[in-house]
Design a protein around this motif. Structure first.
Motif, PDB file in Angstrom:
ATOM      1  N   HIS A  15      46.541  35.506  35.578  1.00 59.14           N
ATOM      2  CA  HIS A  15      45.122  35.550  35.240  1.00 59.14           C
ATOM      3  C   HIS A  15      44.332  35.516  36.547  1.00 59.14           C
ATOM      4  O   HIS A  15      44.407  34.552  37.308  1.00 59.14           O
ATOM      5  N   GLY A  16      43.587  36.566  36.787  1.00 59.97           N
ATOM      6  CA  GLY A  16      42.759  36.617  37.977  1.00 59.97           C
ATOM      7  C   GLY A  16      41.988  37.914  38.014  1.00 59.97           C
ATOM      8  O   GLY A  16      42.363  38.897  37.378  1.00 59.97           O
ATOM      9  N   PHE A  17      40.906  37.913  38.765  1.00 54.59           N
ATOM     10  CA  PHE A  17      40.068  39.091  38.882  1.00 54.59           C
ATOM     11  C   PHE A  17      40.642  40.036  39.942  1.00 54.59           C
ATOM     12  O   PHE A  17      41.587  39.695  40.667  1.00 54.59           O
ATOM     13  N   ILE A  18      40.057  41.207  40.042  1.00 52.75           N
ATOM     14  CA  ILE A  18      40.468  42.212  41.022  1.00 52.75           C
ATOM     15  C   ILE A  18      40.434  41.587  42.417  1.00 52.75           C
ATOM     16  O   ILE A  18      39.432  41.000  42.816  1.00 52.75           O
ATOM     17  N   GLY A  19      41.522  41.705  43.143  1.00 53.98           N
ATOM     18  CA  GLY A  19      41.585  41.184  44.504  1.00 53.98           C
ATOM     19  C   GLY A  19      42.012  39.730  44.610  1.00 53.98           C
ATOM     20  O   GLY A  19      42.044  39.172  45.701  1.00 53.98           O
ATOM     21  N   SER A  20      42.384  39.105  43.492  1.00 53.77           N
ATOM     22  CA  SER A  20      42.739  37.683  43.526  1.00 53.77           C
ATOM     23  C   SER A  20      44.164  37.432  44.007  1.00 53.77           C
ATOM     24  O   SER A  20      44.538  36.283  44.229  1.00 53.77           O
ATOM     25  N   GLY A  21      44.956  38.492  44.152  1.00 52.86           N
ATOM     26  CA  GLY A  21      46.325  38.327  44.630  1.00 52.86           C
ATOM     27  C   GLY A  21      47.375  38.435  43.533  1.00 52.86           C
ATOM     28  O   GLY A  21      48.520  38.026  43.733  1.00 52.86           O
ATOM     29  N   VAL A 115      39.830  32.888  43.366  1.00 49.33           N
ATOM     30  CA  VAL A 115      39.426  33.203  44.737  1.00 49.33           C
ATOM     31  C   VAL A 115      37.920  33.442  44.733  1.00 49.33           C
ATOM     32  O   VAL A 115      37.401  34.067  43.805  1.00 49.33           O
ATOM     33  N   PRO A 116      37.182  32.953  45.756  1.00 51.46           N
ATOM     34  CA  PRO A 116      35.729  33.197  45.797  1.00 51.46           C
ATOM     35  C   PRO A 116      35.406  34.698  45.802  1.00 51.46           C
ATOM     36  O   PRO A 116      36.154  35.507  46.352  1.00 51.46           O
ATOM     37  N   ASP A 117      34.266  35.047  45.200  1.00 48.89           N
ATOM     38  CA  ASP A 117      33.879  36.453  45.060  1.00 48.89           C
ATOM     39  C   ASP A 117      33.842  37.214  46.381  1.00 48.89           C
ATOM     40  O   ASP A 117      34.266  38.368  46.443  1.00 48.89           O
ATOM     41  N   GLU A 118      33.335  36.596  47.429  1.00 47.23           N
ATOM     42  CA  GLU A 118      33.244  37.317  48.699  1.00 47.23           C
ATOM     43  C   GLU A 118      34.626  37.659  49.252  1.00 47.23           C
ATOM     44  O   GLU A 118      34.829  38.704  49.861  1.00 47.23           O
ATOM     45  N   VAL A 119      35.588  36.797  49.024  1.00 49.66           N
ATOM     46  CA  VAL A 119      36.966  37.076  49.455  1.00 49.66           C
ATOM     47  C   VAL A 119      37.571  38.184  48.585  1.00 49.66           C
ATOM     48  O   VAL A 119      38.273  39.059  49.087  1.00 49.66           O
ATOM     49  N   LEU A 120      37.257  38.143  47.284  1.00 50.71           N
ATOM     50  CA  LEU A 120      37.749  39.189  46.382  1.00 50.71           C
ATOM     51  C   LEU A 120      37.318  40.564  46.877  1.00 50.71           C
ATOM     52  O   LEU A 120      38.142  41.475  46.990  1.00 50.71           O
ATOM     53  N   TRP A 121      36.015  40.716  47.169  1.00 46.74           N
ATOM     54  CA  TRP A 121      35.534  42.038  47.593  1.00 46.74           C
ATOM     55  C   TRP A 121      36.122  42.444  48.938  1.00 46.74           C
ATOM     56  O   TRP A 121      36.455  43.611  49.143  1.00 46.74           O
ATOM     57  N   GLU A 122      36.290  41.508  49.868  1.00 45.22           N
ATOM     58  CA  GLU A 122      36.922  41.826  51.160  1.00 45.22           C
ATOM     59  C   GLU A 122      38.330  42.385  50.936  1.00 45.22           C
ATOM     60  O   GLU A 122      38.728  43.365  51.565  1.00 45.22           O
ATOM     61  N   ARG A 123      39.070  41.758  50.044  1.00 43.41           N
ATOM     62  CA  ARG A 123      40.428  42.219  49.751  1.00 43.41           C
ATOM     63  C   ARG A 123      40.417  43.601  49.099  1.00 43.41           C
ATOM     64  O   ARG A 123      41.245  44.447  49.414  1.00 43.41           O
ATOM     65  N   VAL A 124      39.492  43.811  48.171  1.00 47.58           N
ATOM     66  CA  VAL A 124      39.404  45.111  47.488  1.00 47.58           C
ATOM     67  C   VAL A 124      39.028  46.201  48.487  1.00 47.58           C
ATOM     68  O   VAL A 124      39.616  47.283  48.482  1.00 47.58           O
ATOM     69  N   ALA A 125      38.076  45.926  49.360  1.00 42.28           N
ATOM     70  CA  ALA A 125      37.668  46.905  50.372  1.00 42.28           C
ATOM     71  C   ALA A 125      38.842  47.257  51.285  1.00 42.28           C
ATOM     72  O   ALA A 125      39.056  48.429  51.622  1.00 42.28           O
ATOM     73  N   SER A 126      39.609  46.251  51.669  1.00 38.15           N
ATOM     74  CA  SER A 126      40.786  46.494  52.511  1.00 38.15           C
ATOM     75  C   SER A 126      41.821  47.326  51.760  1.00 38.15           C
ATOM     76  O   SER A 126      42.403  48.269  52.312  1.00 38.15           O
ATOM     77  N   ARG A 127      42.046  46.991  50.503  1.00 36.17           N
ATOM     78  CA  ARG A 127      42.988  47.751  49.684  1.00 36.17           C
ATOM     79  C   ARG A 127      42.502  49.183  49.494  1.00 36.17           C
ATOM     80  O   ARG A 127      43.283  50.130  49.558  1.00 36.17           O
ATOM     81  N   ASN A 128      41.186  49.365  49.276  1.00 31.26           N
ATOM     82  CA  ASN A 128      40.623  50.708  49.136  1.00 31.26           C
ATOM     83  C   ASN A 128      40.908  51.564  50.362  1.00 31.26           C
ATOM     84  O   ASN A 128      41.184  52.759  50.242  1.00 31.26           O
ATOM     85  N   ALA A 129      40.828  50.946  51.537  1.00 33.83           N
ATOM     86  CA  ALA A 129      41.109  51.692  52.768  1.00 33.83           C
ATOM     87  C   ALA A 129      42.548  52.195  52.760  1.00 33.83           C
ATOM     88  O   ALA A 129      42.816  53.344  53.153  1.00 33.83           O
TER      89      ALA A 129
END
Length: 169
Positions: A15-21, A115-129
């Motif tokens: 259970h976790g949102f996008i980018g939570s690991g 995971v905090p939202d700002e970390v989630l988006w950082e991870r998603v942006a990195s994955r998008n790259a």
């Protein structure tokens, strides 16, 4: 237990949102347990590419999850642990999973990845790259608009829901 009776496998749901690991933990559990891992993003990427149109993505995802369910239930009934790398964003999805596992006598372990939202988006942006560069074939592209829209559908675990905190998370 009858002599020679098969021991049931466990169901490990993330259970976790996008980018939570979730996918990282799913791969770790797959190796450590060992277990069969069911990750719809990998199949979606293989079938529809890295950035599938919404009109194709939703029906494909629904079909994959339905197909996966038949396979992971069978695998668990035959004694294999399974890892469900889905997210289980809503209480309804989690309740259905609990009911299905109970119906088949399967033990369920629900892992909470918070995971905090700002970390989630950082991870998603990195994955998008990595997706854009063709280096990540296990993920799909998530734009910031979809990330925000999907966030509205995410329901945290309620206090009465039993869960496990993964080690090192």
């Amino acid at each position: 237990m009858n002599k020679g009776a098969l021991q049931l496998g466990r169901v490990h749901a993330l259970h976790g949102f996008i980018g939570s690991g979730k996918s990282t933990l799913a791969r770790r559990l797959e190796q450590a347990l060992p277990a069969l891992r069911f990750s719809p993003d990998e199949w979606t990427h293989a079938l529809l590419g890295a950035n599938p149109p919404e009109a194709l993505y939703r029906p494909a995802l629904a079909g994959l999850l339905q197909m996966f369910q038949g396979h992971w239930v069978q695998a668990a009934l035959l004694g294999s642990d399974v890892v469900l790398d889905y997210g289980f964003w809503t209480r309804h999805e989690r309740d259905e999973l609990r009911s299905l596992c109970a119906h088949h006598g399967l033990e369920l372990r629900l892992y909470r990845l918070h995971v905090p939202d700002e970390v989630l988006w950082e991870r998603v942006a990195s994955r998008n790259a990595g997706v854009a560069a063709g280096e990540d074939r296990a993920s799909v592209w998530i734009n910031s608009w979809d990330f925000q829209a999907f966030r509205q559908h995410f329901q945290p675990l309620d206090p009465e829901e039993a869960w496990v905190e993964p080690e090192g998370h």
